[in-house]
Design a protein around this motif. Structure first.
Motif, PDB file in Angstrom:
ATOM      1  N   ASN A 104       4.638   2.805  -6.096  1.00 13.56           N
ATOM      2  CA  ASN A 104       4.779   1.437  -5.614  1.00 13.56           C
ATOM      3  C   ASN A 104       4.584   1.382  -4.103  1.00 13.56           C
ATOM      4  O   ASN A 104       5.498   1.084  -3.347  1.00 13.56           O
ATOM      5  CB  ASN A 104       6.145   0.879  -6.019  1.00 13.56           C
ATOM      6  CG  ASN A 104       6.309  -0.597  -5.744  1.00 13.56           C
ATOM      7  OD1 ASN A 104       7.418  -1.090  -5.741  1.00 13.56           O
ATOM      8  ND2 ASN A 104       5.243  -1.339  -5.520  1.00 13.56           N
ATOM      9  N   PRO A 107       0.950  -3.271  -0.875  1.00 13.01           N
ATOM     10  CA  PRO A 107      -0.282  -3.821  -1.432  1.00 13.01           C
ATOM     11  C   PRO A 107      -1.308  -4.222  -0.370  1.00 13.01           C
ATOM     12  O   PRO A 107      -1.911  -5.286  -0.438  1.00 13.01           O
ATOM     13  CB  PRO A 107       0.226  -5.037  -2.210  1.00 13.01           C
ATOM     14  CG  PRO A 107       1.398  -5.499  -1.422  1.00 13.01           C
ATOM     15  CD  PRO A 107       2.040  -4.239  -0.893  1.00 13.01           C
ATOM     16  N   GLU A 133       2.559  -3.009  -9.394  1.00 12.49           N
ATOM     17  CA  GLU A 133       1.883  -4.000  -8.565  1.00 12.49           C
ATOM     18  C   GLU A 133       2.819  -5.178  -8.297  1.00 12.49           C
ATOM     19  O   GLU A 133       3.462  -5.683  -9.219  1.00 12.49           O
ATOM     20  CB  GLU A 133       0.616  -4.503  -9.258  1.00 12.49           C
ATOM     21  CG  GLU A 133      -0.436  -3.409  -9.396  1.00 12.49           C
ATOM     22  CD  GLU A 133      -1.707  -3.930 -10.028  1.00 12.49           C
ATOM     23  OE1 GLU A 133      -2.733  -3.887  -9.336  1.00 12.49           O
ATOM     24  OE2 GLU A 133      -1.655  -4.373 -11.185  1.00 12.49           O
ATOM     25  N   GLU A 135       2.997  -8.998  -6.560  1.00 12.87           N
ATOM     26  CA  GLU A 135       2.158 -10.093  -6.083  1.00 12.87           C
ATOM     27  C   GLU A 135       2.634 -10.595  -4.724  1.00 12.87           C
ATOM     28  O   GLU A 135       3.731 -10.288  -4.272  1.00 12.87           O
ATOM     29  CB  GLU A 135       2.129 -11.239  -7.101  1.00 12.87           C
ATOM     30  CG  GLU A 135       3.404 -12.048  -7.188  1.00 12.87           C
ATOM     31  CD  GLU A 135       4.428 -11.504  -8.169  1.00 12.87           C
ATOM     32  OE1 GLU A 135       5.539 -12.050  -8.198  1.00 12.87           O
ATOM     33  OE2 GLU A 135       4.174 -10.540  -8.906  1.00 12.87           O
ATOM     34  N   ARG A 155       8.873  -5.607 -12.907  1.00 14.21           N
ATOM     35  CA  ARG A 155       7.623  -5.029 -12.370  1.00 14.21           C
ATOM     36  C   ARG A 155       7.599  -3.515 -12.597  1.00 14.21           C
ATOM     37  O   ARG A 155       6.565  -2.956 -12.942  1.00 14.21           O
ATOM     38  CB  ARG A 155       7.467  -5.343 -10.880  1.00 14.21           C
ATOM     39  CG  ARG A 155       7.136  -6.764 -10.608  1.00 14.21           C
ATOM     40  CD  ARG A 155       5.789  -7.066 -11.181  1.00 14.21           C
ATOM     41  NE  ARG A 155       5.396  -8.405 -10.846  1.00 14.21           N
ATOM     42  CZ  ARG A 155       4.257  -8.933 -11.211  1.00 14.21           C
ATOM     43  NH1 ARG A 155       3.405  -8.232 -11.921  1.00 14.21           N
ATOM     44  NH2 ARG A 155       3.963 -10.148 -10.889  1.00 14.21           N
ATOM     45  N   TRP A 165      -5.105   0.600 -13.275  1.00 19.03           N
ATOM     46  CA  TRP A 165      -5.095   0.169 -11.878  1.00 19.03           C
ATOM     47  C   TRP A 165      -6.429   0.477 -11.197  1.00 19.03           C
ATOM     48  O   TRP A 165      -6.960  -0.357 -10.469  1.00 19.03           O
ATOM     49  CB  TRP A 165      -3.953   0.860 -11.144  1.00 19.03           C
ATOM     50  CG  TRP A 165      -3.894   0.540  -9.691  1.00 19.03           C
ATOM     51  CD1 TRP A 165      -3.408  -0.588  -9.106  1.00 19.03           C
ATOM     52  CD2 TRP A 165      -4.342   1.366  -8.619  1.00 19.03           C
ATOM     53  NE1 TRP A 165      -3.522  -0.517  -7.743  1.00 19.03           N
ATOM     54  CE2 TRP A 165      -4.098   0.671  -7.427  1.00 19.03           C
ATOM     55  CE3 TRP A 165      -4.931   2.622  -8.549  1.00 19.03           C
ATOM     56  CZ2 TRP A 165      -4.405   1.193  -6.180  1.00 19.03           C
ATOM     57  CZ3 TRP A 165      -5.242   3.150  -7.315  1.00 19.03           C
ATOM     58  CH2 TRP A 165      -4.983   2.438  -6.142  1.00 19.03           C
ATOM     59  N   GLY A 170      -5.618  -3.678  -9.397  1.00 20.74           N
ATOM     60  CA  GLY A 170      -5.388  -2.856  -8.209  1.00 20.74           C
ATOM     61  C   GLY A 170      -6.663  -2.339  -7.588  1.00 20.74           C
ATOM     62  O   GLY A 170      -6.713  -2.014  -6.413  1.00 20.74           O
ATOM     63  N   GLU A 173      -8.008  -4.086  -4.253  1.00 16.40           N
ATOM     64  CA  GLU A 173      -7.578  -3.649  -2.933  1.00 16.40           C
ATOM     65  C   GLU A 173      -8.317  -2.384  -2.504  1.00 16.40           C
ATOM     66  O   GLU A 173      -8.693  -2.236  -1.354  1.00 16.40           O
ATOM     67  CB  GLU A 173      -6.061  -3.410  -2.894  1.00 16.40           C
ATOM     68  CG  GLU A 173      -5.234  -4.676  -2.856  1.00 16.40           C
ATOM     69  CD  GLU A 173      -5.112  -5.367  -4.205  1.00 16.40           C
ATOM     70  OE1 GLU A 173      -5.393  -4.736  -5.239  1.00 16.40           O
ATOM     71  OE2 GLU A 173      -4.751  -6.554  -4.226  1.00 16.40           O
TER      72      GLU A 173
END
Length: 183
Positions: A104, A107, A133, A135, A155, A165, A170, A173
Motif C-alpha cells: 500500500n 498513489p 489501491e 482513491e 480496501r 494491478w 494501478g 499510474e
C-alpha cells in the motif's frame, strides 16, 4: 521523532520529521551503526508480527505516519521500510511472519514506481503479493483520516493480486510515471 525498534522491540535509532516545508529532507534518520542498518529494519515489525501471523498477512506502507494511521484504523499488521527502497533483507524479515503481503504505497508516480520495483523483489522471494489501491490520491494515513477505519479495512480486504494491478487500474499510474520520464 519516531523511535525505530528492532524486531524484538529495542530502540536502535530514531527518525525525525521536518516541520518546515522548506527543509531539504522531509525525514532524517539516525546514522547507521552496527545495530542499525536501514536496509535491514522495518518500522513497527516488533508490534505487527503477532497480528501478521494470526491474519497471515503483512501490510507494507511507505512511511512512519502511514504505519501510525493504519494502526489507529485497526490494521496493526502494518510495517514500513525506514527511508529506503524495499530490500531483500527486509523481505526476508517479513517472510518470517507471513508469505502474504499487501502493498500500500502512495498513489503517486513515485509510489507506483516503488510498487513496481518492490513487486519484482517480493516475487523473487516467493511472496504472494496484493496491491491496495486508495482513491482520491490519498496516502494510507490521509485515507484513514478522511474515510475511517472501516473503509480502510475494506480496501485491505479487497486488495487485488499484483498482476491485476500491473494490467488494471494501478497500471495507469505506472504508465503515467513512465510517460513523465520518472520511471
Amino acid at each position: 521523532m519516531f523511535p525505530i525498534q528492532n524486531e524484538s522491540g529495542k530502540v536502535i535509532a530514531f527518525g525525525g520529521r521536518a516541520l518546515d516545508p522548506e527543509d531539504k529532507a522531509k525525514y532524517l534518520n539516525s546514522q547507521e551503526t552496527k545495530i542499525y542498518r536501514k536496509s535491514n529494519v522495518l518500522y513497527n515489525l516488533h508490534r505487527a508480527k503477532r497480528r501478521a501471523m494470526k491474519l497471515d498477512r503483512i501490510v507494507l506502507v511507505e512511511g512512519y505516519m502511514d504505519v501510525i494511521g493504519a494502526s489507529q484504523a485497526g490494521v496493526t499488521e502494518v510495517v514500513a521500510s525506514c527511508g529506503t527502497a524495499l530490500t531483500v533483507e527486509q523481505i526476508r524479515a517479513i517472510k518470517r511472519h507471513s508469505l502474504n503481503l499487501h502493498l500500500n504505497f502512495d498513489p503517486d508516480a513515485a509510489g507506483a514506481k516503488a510498487s513496481e520495483r518492490s513487486v519484482k523483489l517480493l516475487l523473487d522471494e516467493s511472496m504472494k503479493v496484493r496491491i491496495v489501491e486508495l482513491e482520491g490520491g490519498l496516502d494510507p494515513d490521509e485515507y484513514c483520516k478522511q474515510h475511517g477505519a472501516e473503509a480502510y479495512g475494506q480496501r485491505i480486504a479487497g486488495a487485488k493480486t499484483y498482476f491485476y494491478w500491473l494490467g488494471g487500474p494501478g497500471a495507469h499510474e505506472v504508465q503515467h510515471a513512465r510517460a513523465a520520464g520518472t520511471h
